[in-house]
Design a protein around this motif. Structure first.
Motif, short mmCIF file in Angstrom:
data_model
loop_
_atom_site.label_atom_id
_atom_site.label_comp_id
_atom_site.label_asym_id
_atom_site.label_seq_id
_atom_site.Cartn_x
_atom_site.Cartn_y
_atom_site.Cartn_z
N UNK A 180 0.84 -1.21 0.00
CA UNK A 180 0.00 0.00 0.00
C UNK A 180 0.87 1.25 0.00
N UNK A 181 1.98 1.18 0.75
CA UNK A 181 2.89 2.34 0.77
C UNK A 181 3.53 2.52 -0.60
N UNK A 182 3.93 1.41 -1.21
CA UNK A 182 4.54 1.48 -2.55
C UNK A 182 3.58 2.14 -3.53
N UNK A 183 2.32 1.70 -3.49
CA UNK A 183 1.33 2.23 -4.43
C UNK A 183 1.09 3.72 -4.16
N UNK A 184 1.02 4.07 -2.89
CA UNK A 184 0.81 5.47 -2.52
C UNK A 184 1.98 6.34 -2.99
N UNK A 185 3.20 5.81 -2.78
CA UNK A 185 4.39 6.58 -3.17
C UNK A 185 4.52 6.71 -4.68
N UNK A 208 -7.66 0.61 -13.81
CA UNK A 208 -6.47 0.38 -12.98
C UNK A 208 -5.87 1.71 -12.57
N UNK A 209 -5.52 1.80 -11.30
CA UNK A 209 -5.06 3.10 -10.83
C UNK A 209 -3.66 3.04 -10.23
N UNK A 210 -2.92 1.97 -10.51
CA UNK A 210 -1.55 1.99 -10.03
C UNK A 210 -0.61 1.50 -11.12
N UNK A 211 0.63 2.00 -11.10
CA UNK A 211 1.54 1.72 -12.22
C UNK A 211 2.29 0.39 -12.07
N UNK A 212 1.55 -0.69 -11.86
CA UNK A 212 2.20 -1.98 -11.69
C UNK A 212 1.45 -3.08 -12.45
N UNK A 213 2.25 -3.97 -13.01
CA UNK A 213 1.71 -5.21 -13.54
C UNK A 213 1.80 -6.17 -12.35
#
Lengths: 369, 346
Positions: free
Chosen positions: A40-45, A106-111
């Motif tokens: 969650x922190x990774x996604x927030x950052x 999708x709202x986060x920059x990850x596969x």
């Protein structure tokens, strides 16, 4: 081969010892790995990123997911749906189609790949154990391409033998050629490998990072030779200049290589999109022409081609397909009863009835092959 | 920097705009202030070989020159003092404390930072956008950079009409020729923010669909015909132009609307009765509305409506299946074909 180079792996501490994670790290030994304590922190950052969708194709996050990964296909209200179930082992897709609805969701920059694989198989096992209709259909192609990550983690090697022992059907839906791992598996006809198809011009202009039409059909042919039932999805059909020539040529080309008797189902679906997609996609694909058609909002809030356009496209497709073989099982994806009637002259009463037709079709198909 | 000195205006190079971001400056209030109480704050100059370069105070110098003043109090940087970038940032900061910037001036300032002073985009986003009260976002930086590239006429329009960032982005996607054709067209219409966006979107999509320029769309005789009708108010012109554009953008929809209207007119509805098709013709059925002011009128309408059901034109309009079979525009699918579509008998 991945369409985009993975530039960084983010490995959740919880996932570190999973065999899935270890398999991926071995497959990508040169990619830098960053270990993270809390996703969650990774996604927030990670916010704000100018193009989270594009960036997400290069950042692989391996983590756990504890919610439900098997769900009924969301379908759409006031339309006939086929009673399909979706399994989501991956979210986001390494391919980059201009019309992809994931861009709006999708709202986060990850596969993201969920490595608690045994939990997923257990979820499927429990789902099938509680009196589901026989030959229920489940597929992994909703939030990603089913075979897109085969080169780094061959999901098919686990799912295909698993379903081979079940009275259910797995559909692997793809725009790739990643079938190598499938060919030697004992599938017992319980896995349908299917391809989304469009004319070469549409593939070139709107389906970035996907295999060419010829490559897809070659891959389908290899699966046909390995005895797999095949599926084809003419979805989304794009109304473009010369569409008739494009789609008729596509059908003729397809069936010059593929035996129609090996095709268990074919779907047709006109391009449709939720309102929020247009702005996002036009920004990411300034040259796209997909939004230049005559598209209007329907009862479910999604924009679709004007009905006369859709009906005309579907009717012609049905005509061309039936000329190849009158036995092909063709259905419409997310369409109203009214459109079904105008295209086929009849309509399923409801989604349940379409589901039953599928069951009959699959049973008859499996008996025949 | 030396103490305040008096510098002759003739020694200042007015043509050197290295540090200027002025666009459409309002000099009137500054002029009256200087006339009343004189110059309060000295300008900032940099010593060059033969003259002085303005760092900060372009407007004050222009006004003083206009007023026929010969010399000006100034603080002067030596030629080998701070770098161009340092002086530019100083000038921005100084201006921010006194007057602020309009949208075009922000664009010019950001363009100079990126192109003239060679800052990375990421540095521009991180360090400078907040100076102009903008969110640190690359998309916003790019919007302002594109505005800086536009023609002065377009920049003036952006300021005058207070065009939003999303509409600036749409303008940026157009060619210079199209933008120049658009300005006189827009001046004849009445468009708020949303209508402007709608107009830009329609023009751009028609242009791309038909593969003609936006100028080509605007120059169409039907649009020019509406624009030339002087008796129309800007709101009326806007409505009519929009209708033409909607029809160009959605030709099949227009065809269906016309067909529907033709059929509807064929059964001469009495006054106060109206028939509506489903939105975008998606779905079946019609909506009928009627309005009456007396029981007599009510009876007349009901009597008319009860007879309507027998009219062929009406059946056709409600897409009665029996009527539709006779009128289908599409080629018919044979029974053979139907019977095999998902293995279902009709």
């Amino acid at each position: 081969m991945l369409p985009f180079q993975i530039e960084r792996i983010y490995l959740d501490e919880k996932a570190e010892t999973d065999w899935v994670s270890q398999t991926i790290l071995k497959a990508l030994p040169e990619v830098p790995v960053e270990r993270i304590g809390d996703k969650r922190i990774l996604i927030k950052q990670s916010h704000p990123v100018p193009d989270p969708i594009g960036t997400g194709k290069k950042n692989l996050l391996i983590t756990h997911f504890y919610g439900r990964r098997l769900k009924p296909c969301p379908g759409t209200s006031r339309h006939i749906c086929c009673g399909y179930y979706v399994i989501n082992p991956i979210t986001n897709c390494p391919m980059d189609c201009s019309y992809c609805v994931l861009q709006g969701y999708l709202n986060n920059p990850f596969l993201t790949l969920y490595s608690n694989w045994d939990d997923l198989l257990q979820e499927v096992e429990s789902f099938l154990a509680i009196g589901r209709p026989p030959l229920s259909r489940l597929g992994t192609g909703e939030l990603s391409d089913s075979l897109a990550l085969e080169s780094i983690f061959p999901i098919s090697q686990f799912l295909v033998p698993f379903f081979a022992k079940k009275n259910a059907i797995l559909e692997l839906k793809t725009k790739s050629t990643e079938v190598e791992h499938l060919l030697s598996l004992d599938h017992r006809g319980r896995t349908v490998v299917s391809w989304s198809l469009n004319p070469p011009q549409v593939i070139e202009e709107e389906e970035r990072g996907t295999a060419s039409l010829e490559e897809r059909i070659d891959a389908a042919k290899r699966c046909q030779e390995a005895g797999y039932p095949l599926g084809f999805h003419f979805d989304p059909m794009i109304d473009h200049e010369g569409w008739e020539k494009g789609y008729e040529g596509l059908i003729n080309f397809l069936f010059s290589r593929i035996d129609p008797k090996r095709v268990v189902w074919i779907s047709l679906g006109g391009f449709r999109y939720p309102a929020q997609l247009k702005g996002i996609a036009e920004e990411r694909f300034p040259k796209t022409r997909i939004f230049l058609g005559e598209l209007f909002p329907g009862g479910d809030g999604k924009f679709r081609y004007f009905k006369t356009i859709r009906v005309e496209m579907y009717r012609k497709m049905v005509k061309w397909l039936k000329q190849v073989s009158p036995d092909l099982f063709v259905y419409l994806c997310m369409e109203s009863q009214e459109v079904w009637k105008e295209v086929f002259g009849w309509s399923p009463q409801n989604s349940q009835q379409l589901n039953q037709l599928f069951e009959e079709r699959v049973r008859e198909f499996l008996r025949r092959i | 920097m030396n103490a305040i000195q008096k510098i002759l205006l003739d020694q200042i190079d007015l043509s050197d705009e290295t540090f200027s971001v002025n666009f459409m400056p309002d000099l009137q209030s500054l002029r009256s202030s200087i006339e009343k109480i004189g110059l309060i704050q000295p300008v900032l100059l940099r010593k060059k070989k033969n003259d002085y370069q303005i760092v900060c105070g372009f407007r004050r110098i222009w006004v003083l020159k206009e007023l026929g003043v010969f010399e000006i109090p100034a603080m002067v940087f030596e030629e080998k003092g701070p770098s161009d970038l340092e002086l530019f940032v100083l000038s921005l900061q100084e201006n921010l404390t006194t007057r602020g910037f309009n949208a075009v001036e922000k664009a010019i300032a950001l363009q100079k930072l990126i192109h003239r002073f060679q800052l990375e985009h990421s540095e521009g986003v991180k360090t400078y956008l907040h100076l102009f009260s903008l969110e640190p976002n690359e998309k916003i930086l790019n919007t302002y950079l594109s505005l800086a590239e536009m023609e002065d006429e377009t920049k003036r329009f952006v300021l005058k009409a207070e065009v939003s960032r999303s509409n600036i982005r749409l303008l940026a996607q157009m060619s210079s020729e199209d933008r120049m054709a658009l300005l006189p067209f827009l001046s004849l219409l009445k468009l708020g923010e949303n209508r402007l966006r709608e107009m830009f979107t329609l023009l751009s999509e028609i242009s791309r669909r038909e593969r003609i320029s936006i100028k080509g769309v605007i120059d169409r005789p039907d649009i020019q015909g509406i624009l030339s009708q002087k008796e129309l108010t800007p709101i009326q012109r806007t409505e009519r132009v929009k209708r033409v554009l909607m029809n160009l953008r959605h030709p099949k929809m227009k065809q269906m609307e016309e067909e529907f209207d033709r059929k509807r007119k064929a059964f001469n509805l009495p006054a106060g009765v109206s028939v509506h098709h489903p939105p975008y013709f998606e779905g079946k059925g019609l909506k009928m509305e009627f309005q009456f002011e007396s029981t007599e009128e009510y009876r007349t309408i009901l009597s008319y409506l009860s007879q309507l059901a027998d009219k062929e034109e009406f059946k056709e309009l409600i897409q009665d299946p029996k009527s539709e079979a006779r009128n289908s525009k599409f080629e018919t699918i044979s029974n053979d074909q139907i019977s095999n579509v998902p293995n279902k008998k009709v």
